[in-house]
Write a protein that holds these residues in place. Sequence first.
Motif, PDB file in Angstrom:
ATOM      1  N   ALA A   1     -14.024 -15.107  -3.638  1.00  0.00           N
ATOM      2  CA  ALA A   1     -13.164 -14.979  -4.679  1.00  0.00           C
ATOM      3  C   ALA A   1     -12.264 -13.782  -4.634  1.00  0.00           C
ATOM      4  N   GLN A   2     -11.054 -13.830  -5.109  1.00  0.00           N
ATOM      5  CA  GLN A   2     -10.294 -12.321  -5.136  1.00  0.00           C
ATOM      6  C   GLN A   2     -10.612 -11.611  -6.315  1.00  0.00           C
ATOM      7  N   SER A   3     -10.469 -10.461  -6.309  1.00  0.00           N
ATOM      8  CA  SER A   3     -10.792  -9.525  -7.155  1.00  0.00           C
ATOM      9  C   SER A   3     -10.145  -8.142  -6.997  1.00  0.00           C
ATOM     10  N   VAL A   4      -9.957  -7.416  -8.201  1.00  0.00           N
ATOM     11  CA  VAL A   4      -9.382  -6.204  -8.286  1.00  0.00           C
ATOM     12  C   VAL A   4     -10.280  -5.334  -9.233  1.00  0.00           C
ATOM     13  N   ALA A   5     -10.358  -3.953  -8.836  1.00  0.00           N
ATOM     14  CA  ALA A   5     -11.018  -3.254  -9.480  1.00  0.00           C
ATOM     15  C   ALA A   5     -10.503  -1.756  -9.640  1.00  0.00           C
ATOM     16  N   GLN A   6     -10.405  -1.350 -10.655  1.00  0.00           N
ATOM     17  CA  GLN A   6      -9.855   0.071 -11.089  1.00  0.00           C
ATOM     18  C   GLN A   6     -11.021   0.890 -11.716  1.00  0.00           C
ATOM     19  N   PRO A   7     -11.492   1.766 -10.966  1.00  0.00           N
ATOM     20  CA  PRO A   7     -12.940   2.558 -11.207  1.00  0.00           C
ATOM     21  C   PRO A   7     -12.583   3.522 -12.187  1.00  0.00           C
ATOM     22  N   GLU A   8     -11.519   3.721 -12.607  1.00  0.00           N
ATOM     23  CA  GLU A   8     -11.320   4.769 -13.746  1.00  0.00           C
ATOM     24  C   GLU A   8     -10.627   4.248 -14.953  1.00  0.00           C
ATOM     25  N   ASP A   9     -11.299   4.391 -16.153  1.00  0.00           N
ATOM     26  CA  ASP A   9     -10.778   3.811 -17.212  1.00  0.00           C
ATOM     27  C   ASP A   9      -9.518   4.949 -17.602  1.00  0.00           C
ATOM     28  N   GLN A  10      -9.871   6.043 -17.346  1.00  0.00           N
ATOM     29  CA  GLN A  10      -8.703   7.164 -17.754  1.00  0.00           C
ATOM     30  C   GLN A  10      -8.320   8.329 -16.630  1.00  0.00           C
ATOM     31  N   VAL A  11      -7.260   8.774 -16.710  1.00  0.00           N
ATOM     32  CA  VAL A  11      -6.957   9.544 -15.734  1.00  0.00           C
ATOM     33  C   VAL A  11      -6.269  10.620 -16.397  1.00  0.00           C
ATOM     34  N   ASN A  12      -6.590  11.943 -16.435  1.00  0.00           N
ATOM     35  CA  ASN A  12      -5.854  13.063 -16.953  1.00  0.00           C
ATOM     36  C   ASN A  12      -5.208  13.852 -15.898  1.00  0.00           C
ATOM     37  N   VAL A  13      -3.988  14.270 -16.171  1.00  0.00           N
ATOM     38  CA  VAL A  13      -3.229  15.382 -15.267  1.00  0.00           C
ATOM     39  C   VAL A  13      -2.349  15.983 -16.171  1.00  0.00           C
ATOM     40  N   ALA A  14      -2.014  17.189 -15.635  1.00  0.00           N
ATOM     41  CA  ALA A  14      -0.990  18.024 -16.165  1.00  0.00           C
ATOM     42  C   ALA A  14       0.445  17.640 -15.679  1.00  0.00           C
ATOM     43  N   GLU A  15       1.404  17.939 -16.614  1.00  0.00           N
ATOM     44  CA  GLU A  15       2.679  17.672 -16.082  1.00  0.00           C
ATOM     45  C   GLU A  15       3.261  18.622 -14.851  1.00  0.00           C
ATOM     46  N   GLY A  16       3.843  17.809 -14.053  1.00  0.00           N
ATOM     47  CA  GLY A  16       4.220  18.582 -12.785  1.00  0.00           C
ATOM     48  C   GLY A  16       3.100  18.507 -11.659  1.00  0.00           C
ATOM     49  N   ASN A  17       2.010  18.037 -11.870  1.00  0.00           N
ATOM     50  CA  ASN A  17       0.775  17.913 -10.735  1.00  0.00           C
ATOM     51  C   ASN A  17       0.891  16.558 -10.508  1.00  0.00           C
ATOM     52  N   PRO A  18       0.600  16.369  -9.162  1.00  0.00           N
ATOM     53  CA  PRO A  18       0.672  14.836  -8.524  1.00  0.00           C
ATOM     54  C   PRO A  18      -0.444  13.908  -9.230  1.00  0.00           C
ATOM     55  N   LEU A  19      -0.186  12.776  -9.229  1.00  0.00           N
ATOM     56  CA  LEU A  19      -1.089  11.838  -9.930  1.00  0.00           C
ATOM     57  C   LEU A  19      -1.693  10.739  -8.987  1.00  0.00           C
ATOM     58  N   THR A  20      -2.979  10.308  -9.097  1.00  0.00           N
ATOM     59  CA  THR A  20      -3.178   9.111  -8.367  1.00  0.00           C
ATOM     60  C   THR A  20      -3.982   8.229  -9.366  1.00  0.00           C
ATOM     61  N   VAL A  21      -3.686   6.964  -9.243  1.00  0.00           N
ATOM     62  CA  VAL A  21      -4.506   5.929 -10.109  1.00  0.00           C
ATOM     63  C   VAL A  21      -5.026   5.171  -8.894  1.00  0.00           C
ATOM     64  N   LYS A  22      -6.521   4.802  -9.016  1.00  0.00           N
ATOM     65  CA  LYS A  22      -6.969   4.241  -8.116  1.00  0.00           C
ATOM     66  C   LYS A  22      -7.265   2.505  -8.203  1.00  0.00           C
ATOM     67  N   CYS A  23      -7.247   1.938  -7.140  1.00  0.00           N
ATOM     68  CA  CYS A  23      -7.347   0.516  -7.198  1.00  0.00           C
ATOM     69  C   CYS A  23      -8.132  -0.110  -5.832  1.00  0.00           C
ATOM     70  N   THR A  24      -9.002  -0.795  -5.926  1.00  0.00           N
ATOM     71  CA  THR A  24      -9.707  -1.541  -4.631  1.00  0.00           C
ATOM     72  C   THR A  24      -9.617  -3.059  -5.012  1.00  0.00           C
ATOM     73  N   TYR A  25      -9.541  -3.639  -3.888  1.00  0.00           N
ATOM     74  CA  TYR A  25      -9.430  -5.137  -3.882  1.00  0.00           C
ATOM     75  C   TYR A  25     -10.377  -5.860  -2.996  1.00  0.00           C
ATOM     76  N   SER A  26     -10.608  -7.102  -3.276  1.00  0.00           N
ATOM     77  CA  SER A  26     -11.356  -8.019  -2.309  1.00  0.00           C
ATOM     78  C   SER A  26     -10.713  -9.270  -2.239  1.00  0.00           C
ATOM     79  N   VAL A  27     -10.193  -9.681  -1.117  1.00  0.00           N
ATOM     80  CA  VAL A  27      -9.704 -10.667  -0.830  1.00  0.00           C
ATOM     81  C   VAL A  27      -9.978 -11.336   0.577  1.00  0.00           C
ATOM     82  N   SER A  28      -9.749 -12.681   0.506  1.00  0.00           N
ATOM     83  CA  SER A  28     -10.136 -13.299   1.926  1.00  0.00           C
ATOM     84  C   SER A  28      -8.621 -13.472   2.582  1.00  0.00           C
ATOM     85  N   GLY A  29      -8.199 -12.919   3.520  1.00  0.00           N
ATOM     86  CA  GLY A  29      -6.755 -13.008   4.063  1.00  0.00           C
ATOM     87  C   GLY A  29      -6.084 -11.780   3.636  1.00  0.00           C
ATOM     88  N   ASN A  30      -4.647 -11.900   3.895  1.00  0.00           N
ATOM     89  CA  ASN A  30      -3.804 -10.929   3.698  1.00  0.00           C
ATOM     90  C   ASN A  30      -3.747 -11.013   2.038  1.00  0.00           C
TER      91      ASN A  30
END
Lengths: 115, 116
Positions: free
Chosen positions: B1-30
Amino acid sequence: DAGVIQSPRHEVTEMGQEVTLRCKPISGHDYLFWYRQTMMRGLELLIYFNNNVPIDDSGMPEDRFSAKMPNASFSTLKIQPSEPRDSAVYFCASSFGGLGADTQYFGPGTRLTVL
Amino acid sequence: AQSVAQPEDQVNVAEGNPLTVKCTYSVSGNPYLFWYVQYPNRGLQFLLKYITGDNLVKGSYGFEAEFNKSQTSFHLKKPSALVSDSALYFCAVRDLGSGNTGKLIFGQGTTLQVKP
């Protein structure tokens, strides 16, 4: 285009009352989705339609919930009777089938409070 | 079965800094992968999607996402965060089991807080 339109934006009702939420999808879109969002359960898909026909209603929580789409420009989600646990934000979204089917456009939501 | 996970409930970053919000997935196929943003008291807004092609996808408001097949990830990034980027971000994957219906499976969401 005005985007997806939902009404009312806010609804406060008492337990046991009937509630009807309304949605007007983007003109030309042939898919319509109803979602519910709560803090506890996140975003849940309730039901979706293709060309006004319900395709998958497996997310509808109980028989108290029903949805209709009498034509391409209007859909309703009805809760009868309502209960406090139905309190949530309800979103309607629409998309266009074919290559662009994946991109859903959401309405502003209806915030429902059942007392 | 397809699924998607976001491991972080919250991300804190200072203005002007780079940000990353994480996502991993599980699918069969493309996978067909998406990012949506939700500002307070608003509906979800489409940011960007990956269907095929270049692994780096550019979207609205200066956001981009990198598709990494080996790590089954689709992280959202922005080189310089703005306070106005503070919002709830959802990763989603198309439910291939439903055919070409456009049905999406959403992650639980990540709250991004950008501080001045």
